[in-house]
Design an enzyme around this catalytic site. Structure first.
Site, PDB file in Angstrom:
ATOM      1  N   ASP A 103      35.672  34.389  38.197  1.00 43.11           N
ATOM      2  CA  ASP A 103      36.017  34.336  36.773  1.00 43.11           C
ATOM      3  C   ASP A 103      36.057  35.749  36.200  1.00 43.11           C
ATOM      4  O   ASP A 103      37.021  36.158  35.551  1.00 43.11           O
ATOM      5  CB  ASP A 103      34.974  33.480  36.035  1.00 43.11           C
ATOM      6  CG  ASP A 103      35.223  33.436  34.539  1.00 43.11           C
ATOM      7  OD1 ASP A 103      36.378  33.212  34.150  1.00 43.11           O
ATOM      8  OD2 ASP A 103      34.265  33.619  33.770  1.00 43.11           O
TER       9      ASP A 103
ATOM     10  N   ASP B  41      39.540  38.383  35.275  1.00 40.31           N
ATOM     11  CA  ASP B  41      39.837  38.964  33.960  1.00 40.31           C
ATOM     12  C   ASP B  41      40.080  40.466  34.081  1.00 40.31           C
ATOM     13  O   ASP B  41      40.974  41.014  33.421  1.00 40.31           O
ATOM     14  CB  ASP B  41      38.693  38.719  32.963  1.00 40.31           C
ATOM     15  CG  ASP B  41      38.960  37.501  32.075  1.00 40.31           C
ATOM     16  OD1 ASP B  41      39.702  36.605  32.517  1.00 40.31           O
ATOM     17  OD2 ASP B  41      38.430  37.448  30.952  1.00 40.31           O
TER      18      ASP B  41
ATOM     19  N   LYS C  85      27.169  38.853  46.187  1.00 43.19           N
ATOM     20  CA  LYS C  85      26.032  39.747  45.958  1.00 43.19           C
ATOM     21  C   LYS C  85      25.012  39.495  47.065  1.00 43.19           C
ATOM     22  O   LYS C  85      23.880  39.055  46.824  1.00 43.19           O
ATOM     23  CB  LYS C  85      25.413  39.478  44.576  1.00 43.19           C
ATOM     24  CG  LYS C  85      26.169  40.079  43.414  1.00 43.19           C
ATOM     25  CD  LYS C  85      26.022  41.594  43.290  1.00 43.19           C
ATOM     26  CE  LYS C  85      24.660  42.007  42.775  1.00 43.19           C
ATOM     27  NZ  LYS C  85      24.535  43.489  42.682  1.00 43.19           N
TER      28      LYS C  85
ATOM     29  N   ASP D  38      29.585  43.838  41.912  1.00 43.23           N
ATOM     30  CA  ASP D  38      29.564  44.948  40.940  1.00 43.23           C
ATOM     31  C   ASP D  38      30.451  46.090  41.426  1.00 43.23           C
ATOM     32  O   ASP D  38      31.181  46.713  40.655  1.00 43.23           O
ATOM     33  CB  ASP D  38      28.135  45.415  40.651  1.00 43.23           C
ATOM     34  CG  ASP D  38      27.327  45.681  41.901  1.00 43.23           C
ATOM     35  OD1 ASP D  38      27.754  45.285  43.005  1.00 43.23           O
ATOM     36  OD2 ASP D  38      26.250  46.297  41.785  1.00 43.23           O
TER      37      ASP D  38
HETATM   38  C1  IPM Z   1      38.855  30.680  32.971  1.00 44.62           C
HETATM   39  C2  IPM Z   1      38.067  30.514  31.697  1.00 44.62           C
HETATM   40  C3  IPM Z   1      37.169  29.293  31.838  1.00 44.62           C
HETATM   41  C4  IPM Z   1      36.184  29.558  32.962  1.00 44.62           C
HETATM   42  C5  IPM Z   1      36.447  28.880  30.540  1.00 44.62           C
HETATM   43  C6  IPM Z   1      37.422  28.677  29.402  1.00 44.62           C
HETATM   44  C7  IPM Z   1      35.580  27.674  30.730  1.00 44.62           C
HETATM   45  O1  IPM Z   1      37.357  31.667  31.420  1.00 44.62           O
HETATM   46  O2  IPM Z   1      39.588  29.752  33.359  1.00 44.62           O
HETATM   47  O3  IPM Z   1      38.752  31.744  33.576  1.00 44.62           O
HETATM   48  O4  IPM Z   1      35.130  30.172  32.765  1.00 44.62           O
HETATM   49  O5  IPM Z   1      36.488  29.159  34.099  1.00 44.62           O
HETATM   50 MG    MG Z   2      37.783  33.310  32.702  1.00 49.83          MG
END
Ligand code: IPM
Ligand code: MG
Length: 358
Positions: free
Chosen positions: A247, A251, A191, A223
């Site tokens: 992180d 996801d 960012k 973003d």
């Molecule tokens: C990941 C998970 C972890 C993180 C958590 C469980 C602490 O979300 O490995 O991505 O935030 O790194």
């Molecule tokens: Mg994670």
């Protein structure tokens, strides 16, 4: 000398999926005369219940001593009320930090046979193959000072997002080199329009790019990357980002593939010793029911063989077997389109049969 593999099943489905990976590991160890010694220990909530801490010292020491760690998953509602030091997730962060596992490789790839499972349209998602390189031992996750102040009016809480030059250089190096082995495109995500730490990150990555003239470097704001991953994910080859943004973005990327139950990850130190874990969590809702998809864990074993155990042929064998497994129409509950699916414990057996037939 035999290579040491430490298995940390952890909680929930971590137990079942690591059992499957160990079945495959035992098979290749016997079949191809590999010299591995395998030990298993408790971690996370399971360790807390037995020993009063999610990461006993013996486990930390064994982890430091291992060549590769297979980590299942940790966490569960049972432990949600605990203080941070006792929480299962603390085991994960302690292992990352204490073992200096700064480079987190999170591939997000799609088997086109499973494109129905993706929330995106086929034309957008087909052939997806992205690698997210996430910085894992610095940034706002570990930055000092941090805290909650509850004797002021108003009370407040704070964290520090901090990166030094060396931390940025070492993760960027892993990312540039990964891009060189793939499609030679690297997108660095931060960012820089708002944060000093991001401006600094961008300047260092830009400066380093002259050492990698074969890699096409681009920069994006986090973003925008979140949006681009959904609009046009195939524009990406390798993405490099900080602990927090990595992180979040990983996801999103994992979800694109339809099932987080398919994706492995590797967390490596500078000598490529590492911890290998599926991207999914402990899934308490299906734990103990033999319903989990162990492919992410078996695929994490493959990454362990490739990166830390120097058995690239074995890693290729497992990757091919997973591909054939899917192509032959085998499905676990998370990727099935009807009621006809395999149980967790059937999967390793099929994978082993496929390897035998190769
Ligand atoms: C990941 C998970 C972890 C993180 C958590 C469980 C602490 O979300 O490995 O991505 O935030 O790194
Ligand atoms: Mg994670």
């Amino acid at each position: 000398m035999s290579k040491k593999v430490l298995v940390l099943p952890g909680d929930g489905i971590g137990q079942e999926v690591t059992a499957s990976a160990v079945e495959v590991l035992d098979f290749i160890t016997d079949e191809y005369n590999l010299d591995f010694s395998v030990a298993s220990m408790s971690v996370g909530g399971t360790a807390f219940n037995k020993y009063g801490t999610p990461i006993p010292n013996e486990v930390l020491n064994a982890a430091k001593d291992a060549d590769a760690i297979l980590f299942g998953a940790v966490g569960g509602t049972e432990w949600d009320h605990l203080d941070w030091k006792d929480r299962p997730e603390n085991a994960l962060l302690t292992l990352r930090k204490e073992l200096n596992l700064f480079a987190n490789l999170r591939p997000a790839f799609l088997f086109n046979e499973l494109s129905e499972a993706s929330p995106l349209k086929k034309e957008i998602i087909n052939n997806l193959d992205i690698l997210i390189v996430r910085e894992l031992t610095g940034g706002i996750y570990f930055g000092e000072p941090r805290g909650i102040v509850s004797n002021k009016e108003p009370n407040y809480a704070f964290n520090t997002m901090i990166y030094n030059e060396e931390e940025i250089r070492r993760i960027a190096k892993v990312a540039f080199e990964s891009a060189q082995k793939r499609n030679k495109k690297l997108c660095s995500v931060e960012k820089a329009n708002v944060l000093e730490v991001s401006k600094f990150w961008r300047s260092i990555v830009t400066e380093m790019s002259s050492d990698y003239p074969d890699v096409e470097l681009s920069h994006q704001l986090a973003d925008n990357t979140a949006m681009q991953l959904v609009l046009n994910p195939n524009q990406f080859d390798v993405i490099v980002s900080s602990n927090l943004f990595g992180d979040i973005l990983s996801d999103i990327a994992a979800t694109l593939t339809g099932s987080i139950g398919m994706l492995p990850s590797a967390s490596l130190d500078s000598s490529f010793k590492g911890m290998f874990e599926p991207c999914h969590g402990s899934a308490p809702d299906i734990a103990g029911k033999n319903l989990a998809n162990p492919l992410a864990m078996i695929s994490s074993l493959s990454m362990a063989l490739r990166y830390s155990l120097n058995e690239i042929d074995m890693s290729d064998k497992i990757d091919n077997a997973i591909k054939k497994f899917i192509q032959a129409g085998n499905r676990t509950m998370d990727i099935a389109t009807d009621e006809d699916y395999l149980m967790t414990s059937d999967v390793a057996k099929k994978i082993i049969e496929i390897i035998k037939d190769e």
